[in-house]
Design a protein around this motif. Structure first.
Motif, PDB file in Angstrom:
ATOM      1  N   UNK A 256       0.828  -1.215   0.000  1.00  0.00           N
ATOM      2  CA  UNK A 256       0.000   0.000   0.000  1.00  0.00           C
ATOM      3  C   UNK A 256       0.862   1.265   0.000  1.00  0.00           C
ATOM      4  N   UNK A 257       1.904   1.263   0.820  1.00  0.00           N
ATOM      5  CA  UNK A 257       2.748   2.451   0.902  1.00  0.00           C
ATOM      6  C   UNK A 257       3.574   2.632  -0.364  1.00  0.00           C
ATOM      7  N   UNK A 258       4.091   1.541  -0.907  1.00  0.00           N
ATOM      8  CA  UNK A 258       4.848   1.632  -2.165  1.00  0.00           C
ATOM      9  C   UNK A 258       3.941   2.135  -3.292  1.00  0.00           C
ATOM     10  N   UNK A 259       2.689   1.676  -3.313  1.00  0.00           N
ATOM     11  CA  UNK A 259       1.730   2.149  -4.321  1.00  0.00           C
ATOM     12  C   UNK A 259       1.441   3.632  -4.134  1.00  0.00           C
ATOM     13  N   UNK A 260       1.344   4.065  -2.877  1.00  0.00           N
ATOM     14  CA  UNK A 260       1.137   5.489  -2.576  1.00  0.00           C
ATOM     15  C   UNK A 260       2.308   6.313  -3.120  1.00  0.00           C
ATOM     16  N   UNK A 261       3.533   5.851  -2.865  1.00  0.00           N
ATOM     17  CA  UNK A 261       4.713   6.549  -3.393  1.00  0.00           C
ATOM     18  C   UNK A 261       4.692   6.574  -4.912  1.00  0.00           C
ATOM     19  N   UNK A 262       4.291   5.463  -5.515  1.00  0.00           N
ATOM     20  CA  UNK A 262       4.248   5.364  -6.982  1.00  0.00           C
ATOM     21  C   UNK A 262       3.210   6.330  -7.562  1.00  0.00           C
ATOM     22  N   UNK A 263       2.029   6.337  -6.977  1.00  0.00           N
ATOM     23  CA  UNK A 263       0.949   7.184  -7.496  1.00  0.00           C
ATOM     24  C   UNK A 263       1.244   8.671  -7.326  1.00  0.00           C
ATOM     25  N   UNK A 264       1.948   9.014  -6.250  1.00  0.00           N
ATOM     26  CA  UNK A 264       2.226  10.427  -5.962  1.00  0.00           C
ATOM     27  C   UNK A 264       3.696  10.771  -6.185  1.00  0.00           C
ATOM     28  N   UNK A 265       4.338  10.073  -7.114  1.00  0.00           N
ATOM     29  CA  UNK A 265       5.779  10.271  -7.332  1.00  0.00           C
ATOM     30  C   UNK A 265       6.128  11.659  -7.859  1.00  0.00           C
ATOM     31  N   UNK A 266       5.168  12.355  -8.454  1.00  0.00           N
ATOM     32  CA  UNK A 266       5.433  13.706  -8.969  1.00  0.00           C
ATOM     33  C   UNK A 266       4.912  14.788  -8.030  1.00  0.00           C
ATOM     34  N   UNK A 267       4.296  14.378  -6.924  1.00  0.00           N
ATOM     35  CA  UNK A 267       3.708  15.337  -5.983  1.00  0.00           C
ATOM     36  C   UNK A 267       4.782  15.840  -5.025  1.00  0.00           C
ATOM     37  N   UNK A 268       4.899  17.135  -4.926  1.00  0.00           N
ATOM     38  CA  UNK A 268       5.910  17.712  -4.031  1.00  0.00           C
ATOM     39  C   UNK A 268       5.292  18.459  -2.854  1.00  0.00           C
ATOM     40  N   UNK A 269       3.950  18.507  -2.782  1.00  0.00           N
ATOM     41  CA  UNK A 269       3.300  19.306  -1.748  1.00  0.00           C
ATOM     42  C   UNK A 269       2.829  18.490  -0.543  1.00  0.00           C
ATOM     43  N   UNK A 270       3.123  17.166  -0.531  1.00  0.00           N
ATOM     44  CA  UNK A 270       2.694  16.355   0.606  1.00  0.00           C
ATOM     45  C   UNK A 270       3.471  16.745   1.850  1.00  0.00           C
ATOM     46  N   UNK A 271       2.817  16.722   2.998  1.00  0.00           N
ATOM     47  CA  UNK A 271       3.457  17.108   4.254  1.00  0.00           C
ATOM     48  C   UNK A 271       4.467  16.077   4.726  1.00  0.00           C
ATOM     49  N   UNK A 272       5.327  16.481   5.632  1.00  0.00           N
ATOM     50  CA  UNK A 272       6.310  15.575   6.211  1.00  0.00           C
ATOM     51  C   UNK A 272       5.610  14.442   6.948  1.00  0.00           C
ATOM     52  N   UNK A 273       6.148  13.236   6.785  1.00  0.00           N
ATOM     53  CA  UNK A 273       5.622  12.096   7.515  1.00  0.00           C
ATOM     54  C   UNK A 273       4.284  11.597   7.010  1.00  0.00           C
ATOM     55  N   UNK A 274       3.881  12.007   5.810  1.00  0.00           N
ATOM     56  CA  UNK A 274       2.600  11.595   5.254  1.00  0.00           C
ATOM     57  C   UNK A 274       2.588  10.082   5.042  1.00  0.00           C
ATOM     58  N   UNK A 275       1.629   9.410   5.683  1.00  0.00           N
ATOM     59  CA  UNK A 275       1.466   7.972   5.512  1.00  0.00           C
ATOM     60  C   UNK A 275      -0.026   7.697   5.464  1.00  0.00           C
ATOM     61  N   UNK A 276      -0.505   6.991   4.441  1.00  0.00           N
ATOM     62  CA  UNK A 276      -1.944   6.738   4.319  1.00  0.00           C
ATOM     63  C   UNK A 276      -2.513   6.037   5.549  1.00  0.00           C
ATOM     64  N   UNK A 277      -3.779   6.331   5.849  1.00  0.00           N
ATOM     65  CA  UNK A 277      -4.420   5.762   7.030  1.00  0.00           C
ATOM     66  C   UNK A 277      -4.397   4.234   7.002  1.00  0.00           C
ATOM     67  N   UNK A 278      -4.657   3.641   5.842  1.00  0.00           N
ATOM     68  CA  UNK A 278      -4.665   2.183   5.733  1.00  0.00           C
ATOM     69  C   UNK A 278      -3.348   1.576   6.162  1.00  0.00           C
ATOM     70  N   UNK A 279      -2.247   2.250   5.846  1.00  0.00           N
ATOM     71  CA  UNK A 279      -0.926   1.757   6.224  1.00  0.00           C
ATOM     72  C   UNK A 279      -0.730   1.888   7.730  1.00  0.00           C
ATOM     73  N   UNK A 280      -1.053   3.049   8.285  1.00  0.00           N
ATOM     74  CA  UNK A 280      -0.848   3.248   9.723  1.00  0.00           C
ATOM     75  C   UNK A 280      -1.697   2.286  10.548  1.00  0.00           C
TER      76      UNK A 280
END
Length: 199
Positions: free
Chosen positions: A158-182
């Protein structure tokens, strides 16, 4: 103190095929493996993030840990978990001389949260003034991907997919981790009680 990862997770241990299926990437093309290097990178990043968040090593590998003084001579808490074995303990003096301790000098006290290096007697051997102790250990929950608990494996995908889907996004906050992963990794996190003391 200094912790060094001596061996990395081998490419063969990474679940690239499962990750492709998770992402629903197309198959049957001539260059079907053209993205494998990129996918490996996202999987490694996800594993590292989950290990950092949980304090647990997922895929087994070797570490060396150097300390310049014991925090507790009756039993030193090791910096990673779970520890499968202590390979060696070496004392170094200020002049560079080495003394390798025998297996009978200390033992591993296994614990899923806080494994310890325990002395065979009352106290761990004294670290020479100006010297250090180097502990080489094998740590990890499983030797390969197939041995990981299903929830941790799913969290990595799930987290690797999140990184893949948002690989061009630069505005995510520090420590952003999807709820499903946490939520999947919550039960593996180290429990802390008052004043930051780890229990």
């Amino acid at each position: 103190m200094m912790l060094i990862e001596e061996t990395a997770v081998p490419d063969a241990a990474l679940p690239v095929a499962e990750f492709k299926a998770h992402l629903r990437l197309g198959t049957g093309f001539a260059e079907n493996d053209v993205q494998d290097g990129v996918l490996n990178g996202f999987l490694r990043a996800a594993i590292a993030a989950i290990e950092a968040r949980t304090g647990k090593v997922l895929i087994s590998r070797q570490y060396s840990w150097t300390v310049y003084g014991w925090r507790d001579q009756t039993g030193e808490v090791l910096p990673v978990a779970p520890v499968q074995s202590v390979v060696s303990v070496t004392l170094r003096d200020a002049g560079g001389g080495e003394t390798v301790l025998t297996a009978a000098a200390c033992r591993l006290e296994r614990d899923s949260q806080r494994p310890r290096l325990r002395p065979a007697g009352a106290l761990l051997p004294t670290i020479p003034t100006g010297g250090a102790a180097e502990i080489v250990l094998m740590a990890g929950m499983a030797p390969d991907w197939g041995g990981l608990p299903a929830d941790l494996g799913q969290a990595v995908l799930l987290l690797a997919a999140h990184y893949y889907e948002y690989r061009h996004e630069t505005a995510l906050g520090d420590g952003c981790m999807p709820f499903g992963v946490t939520s999947l990794i919550q039960r593996y996190r180290t429990v802390r009680f008052g004043s930051g003391v780890v229990q």
